[in-house]
Structure formats: structure tokens, C-alpha cells
Design a protein around this motif. Structure first.
Motif, PDB file in Angstrom:
ATOM      1  N   ARG A   6      -9.886   2.164   5.989  1.00 19.60           N
ATOM      2  CA  ARG A   6     -10.802   1.326   6.738  1.00 19.60           C
ATOM      3  C   ARG A   6     -10.926  -0.068   6.149  1.00 19.60           C
ATOM      4  N   ILE A   7     -10.353  -0.275   5.010  1.00 20.76           N
ATOM      5  CA  ILE A   7     -10.532  -1.554   4.328  1.00 20.76           C
ATOM      6  C   ILE A   7      -9.533  -2.579   4.806  1.00 20.76           C
ATOM      7  N   ASN A  87      -2.748   0.767   2.709  1.00 19.79           N
ATOM      8  CA  ASN A  87      -4.109   1.276   2.605  1.00 19.79           C
ATOM      9  C   ASN A  87      -5.108   0.184   2.260  1.00 19.79           C
ATOM     10  N   LEU A  88      -4.631  -0.898   1.729  1.00 21.22           N
ATOM     11  CA  LEU A  88      -5.490  -2.029   1.378  1.00 21.22           C
ATOM     12  C   LEU A  88      -4.826  -3.316   1.867  1.00 21.22           C
ATOM     13  N   ASN A  89      -5.618  -4.181   2.438  1.00 21.45           N
ATOM     14  CA  ASN A  89      -5.077  -5.448   2.935  1.00 21.45           C
ATOM     15  C   ASN A  89      -5.143  -6.493   1.831  1.00 21.45           C
ATOM     16  N   LEU A  90      -4.338  -6.285   0.807  1.00 25.48           N
ATOM     17  CA  LEU A  90      -4.354  -7.177  -0.351  1.00 25.48           C
ATOM     18  C   LEU A  90      -3.488  -8.410  -0.106  1.00 25.48           C
ATOM     19  N   THR A 122     -13.006 -10.702  -4.879  1.00 26.41           N
ATOM     20  CA  THR A 122     -13.814  -9.512  -4.572  1.00 26.41           C
ATOM     21  C   THR A 122     -13.209  -8.269  -5.215  1.00 26.41           C
ATOM     22  N   TYR A 123     -11.900  -8.156  -5.146  1.00 24.11           N
ATOM     23  CA  TYR A 123     -11.228  -7.000  -5.742  1.00 24.11           C
ATOM     24  C   TYR A 123     -11.387  -6.995  -7.260  1.00 24.11           C
ATOM     25  N   LEU A 124     -11.318  -8.181  -7.871  1.00 22.16           N
ATOM     26  CA  LEU A 124     -11.481  -8.260  -9.324  1.00 22.16           C
ATOM     27  C   LEU A 124     -12.914  -7.956  -9.731  1.00 22.16           C
ATOM     28  N   ARG A 125     -13.878  -8.359  -8.918  1.00 24.06           N
ATOM     29  CA  ARG A 125     -15.276  -8.018  -9.183  1.00 24.06           C
ATOM     30  C   ARG A 125     -15.459  -6.498  -9.150  1.00 24.06           C
ATOM     31  N   TYR A 126     -14.820  -5.876  -8.185  1.00 25.24           N
ATOM     32  CA  TYR A 126     -14.888  -4.419  -8.066  1.00 25.24           C
ATOM     33  C   TYR A 126     -14.307  -3.749  -9.307  1.00 25.24           C
ATOM     34  N   SER A 168     -16.925 -10.625   2.193  1.00 21.55           N
ATOM     35  CA  SER A 168     -16.722 -10.233   0.793  1.00 21.55           C
ATOM     36  C   SER A 168     -17.711  -9.152   0.375  1.00 21.55           C
ATOM     37  N   LYS A 169     -18.960  -9.289   0.791  1.00 17.04           N
ATOM     38  CA  LYS A 169     -19.987  -8.314   0.449  1.00 17.04           C
ATOM     39  C   LYS A 169     -19.679  -6.957   1.063  1.00 17.04           C
ATOM     40  N   ASN A 170     -19.230  -6.970   2.325  1.00 12.88           N
ATOM     41  CA  ASN A 170     -18.898  -5.713   3.002  1.00 12.88           C
ATOM     42  C   ASN A 170     -17.691  -5.037   2.368  1.00 12.88           C
ATOM     43  N   LEU A 171     -16.702  -5.849   1.991  1.00 11.04           N
ATOM     44  CA  LEU A 171     -15.513  -5.298   1.344  1.00 11.04           C
ATOM     45  C   LEU A 171     -15.878  -4.666   0.013  1.00 11.04           C
ATOM     46  N   LEU A 172     -16.700  -5.368  -0.776  1.00  9.22           N
ATOM     47  CA  LEU A 172     -17.125  -4.831  -2.065  1.00  9.22           C
ATOM     48  C   LEU A 172     -17.878  -3.520  -1.894  1.00  9.22           C
TER      49      LEU A 172
END
Length: 215
Positions: A6-7, A87-90, A122-126, A168-172
Motif C-alpha cells: 500500500r505504500i 513493494n516500496l516506491n523508493l 522520510t524513509y531515513l527518519r523511519y 510524508s507524515k502519512n508515509l511515515l
């Protein structure tokens, strides 16, 4: 449905973080990775380009984190489903971004690199919250510094989109909802994509530096 499907897409002073980044043992970046990117045919004996040095150290740090995951959790690039990128839209650098030797376009390439690095934030924050490794703090802050420096090279500043804080908030939030296997897979894929993205960034920065010297 697997959540992955879903991401879509107090810290230390920055100067200290960058010093620690620069003190990390360097992993050589090959001048050619065989994909036709700018700089593939350029061999530099030394570099006085701080942007290039920061990019190299970010690549080194990400590679070390990726290797650590491989050794401690048996999550390696060649393990089962290691490259399930869909699986991820990186962020990634593609031919249409104008970053390859053929059809190199600085006006599209640099904004794409900066935009991609912004997306990685955002990914690095995660990852910072999940892996509890100080190197991730260095990685994220060093990325912020590289973004700032590369933006100075872009003539049309409005060419770089501003990240949407709500997106970004929703992704996190979605990333933080991942459990067990899905979380570990996400962490590995983020590092894998980040190292590849940084390899492309290194080649472009090296190419631009060499071109400016030759001009």
C-alpha cells in the motif's frame, strides 16, 4: 493486503555530524558501474570537491549499515526476494531523468537528484526510529547537507518540488505500522535503494566537477 503493497513514495550540531561522517573509513566507489552514467570514463586521482566527498561518505555509511543487517540479521541483497522493489516506491534515477552520458541534461538531472534525496528523508527518519544506530543520524543529516549544497547548483530553483508534509507524515505512519518480516524487508530495501541512488549521485557530481575544471 500486505502493508508494504500500500505504500507509494535532540540531534548533534550539523558540523559535528559531518566531521564524523568524514572520519568514517571510506569504501571506494568505482568510476564505472557500467550503466553509462556521467563520470563512468573519468578517473580522478584526487578530489577537492566537498560535494563529492560528502556523497561518498553517505554511500560508505549506508553500505556499512546494509552489511551490518546482512551479518546480524541474515538480510542480504542476494537472499530470497531481496530485490522486491515494487513493494516500496523508493526514489531512483532513470534514463528519462537526463542523468546518463547520452542525453545528459543538467536542468532535469540535478532537480531529480535533489528531489529523490528529499524523498529519502522520510524513509531515513523511519530507519532512525527502528534501527537505533547512530550512523543513521549521520546519514540523514549528511543527506540534508548534500541537498542544500546541490540546490545551490540548480539555476531554476522552482524546478525542485517541495515535499508535501502531509504525504510524508502519512508515509511515515504506514511505515511505522509494518511488523516483523515486512519491517525488516522495508529496512533492507531502503538501504539498498539509497546506496544505488547515491552511486548515481556520485557519478553525476564527479562529472559536473570534472566538466567545470575542463571548461
Amino acid at each position: 493486503m500486505n502493508p508494504l503493497l500500500r505504500i507509494t513514495g535532540s540531534l548533534r550540531p550539523l558540523a559535528l555530524i559531518l566531521i564524523l561522517l568524514m572520519s568514517t573509513a571510506a569504501v571506494p566507489i568505482p568510476d564505472s558501474l557500467g550503466d553509462g552514467s556521467p563520470g563512468d570514463e573519468v578517473i580522478t586521482k584526487s578530489s577537492s570537491n566537498p560535494d563529492l566527498e560528502i556523497a561518498k561518505q553517505l554511500h560508505t555509511t549506508a553500505s556499512e549499515l546494509k552489511n551490518k543487517m546482512c551479518q546480524t540479521q541474515n538480510l542480504c541483497d542476494d537472499s530470497n526476494e531481496a530485490l522486491a522493489e515494487n513493494n516500496l516506491n523508493l526514489p531512483n534515477i532513470t534514463e528519462r531523468d537526463g542523468c546518463l552520458t547520452t542525453g545528459f541534461n543538467e536542468e532535469t538531472c540535478l532537480p531529480r537528484i535533489v528531489s529523490g534525496l528529499q524523498e529519502f528523508d522520510t524513509y531515513l527518519r523511519y530507519m532512525e526510529t527502528e534501527m537505533k544506530d547512530n550512523k543513521l543520524q549521520y546519514l540523514r543529516m549528511g543527506t540534508v547537507q548534500l541537498i542544500h549544497k546541490l540546490k545551490l547548483l540548480i539555476k531554476k530553483t522552482d524546478a525542485v518540488p517541495t515535499p508535501d508534509p502531509i504525504v510524508s507524515k502519512n508515509l511515515l505512519s504506514e511505515l511505522q505500522s509494518l511488523k516483523a518480516w515486512s519491517k525488516n524487508m522495508a529496512l533492507r530495501l531502503i538501504l539498498w535503494h539509497y546506496t544505488r541512488f547515491m552511486e548515481g549521485t556520485i557519478r553525476v557530481v564527479r562529472f559536473l566537477h570534472t566538466r567545470s575544471i575542463a571548461a
